[in-house]
Design an enzyme around this catalytic site. Structure first.
Site, PDB file in Angstrom:
ATOM      1  CG  HIS A  35     -46.027  33.000 -21.035  1.00 54.12           C
ATOM      2  ND1 HIS A  35     -45.133  32.084 -20.521  1.00 54.12           N
ATOM      3  CD2 HIS A  35     -45.769  33.072 -22.367  1.00 54.12           C
ATOM      4  CE1 HIS A  35     -44.375  31.620 -21.499  1.00 54.12           C
ATOM      5  NE2 HIS A  35     -44.745  32.211 -22.630  1.00 54.12           N
ATOM      6  NE  ARG A  69     -48.123  27.061 -23.831  1.00 58.77           N
ATOM      7  CZ  ARG A  69     -47.431  27.219 -22.714  1.00 58.77           C
ATOM      8  NH1 ARG A  69     -47.935  26.887 -21.558  1.00 58.77           N
ATOM      9  NH2 ARG A  69     -46.201  27.721 -22.764  1.00 58.77           N
TER      10      ARG A  69
END
Length: 78
Positions: A35, A69
């Site tokens: 992430h 994202r």
């Protein structure tokens, strides 16, 4: 590695394009890569044992950045 890992994280993140992540377990190491595209792994010797440190290192070196994202957040750091 250092005692807590906090000082090393702060020092490393002062440099451009360095994303140092302080981790205490394998899941945190995975998420740091997936992430946050972390490129420096930091661990505190006082808080992690050798077998967990090995698991963290293996995960950090093998898990790819997911992009998508998460890429927007990384671009904001530059």
């Amino acid at each position: 590695m250092c005692g807590s890992g906090i000082g090393m994280s702060i020092a490393a993140n002062r440099f451009n394009n360095v994303r140092a992540a302080l981790v205490h377990d394998e899941e945190a190491a995975c998420l740091a890569r997936q992430h946050n595209d972390a490129n420096v792994l930091v661990m505190g010797a006082r808080f992690i044992d050798a077998s967990v440190a090995e698991d963290c290192l293996f995960a950090f070196l093998t898990i790819p950045f997911e992009g998508g994202r998460h890429q927007r957040r990384i671009l904001k750091l530059s």
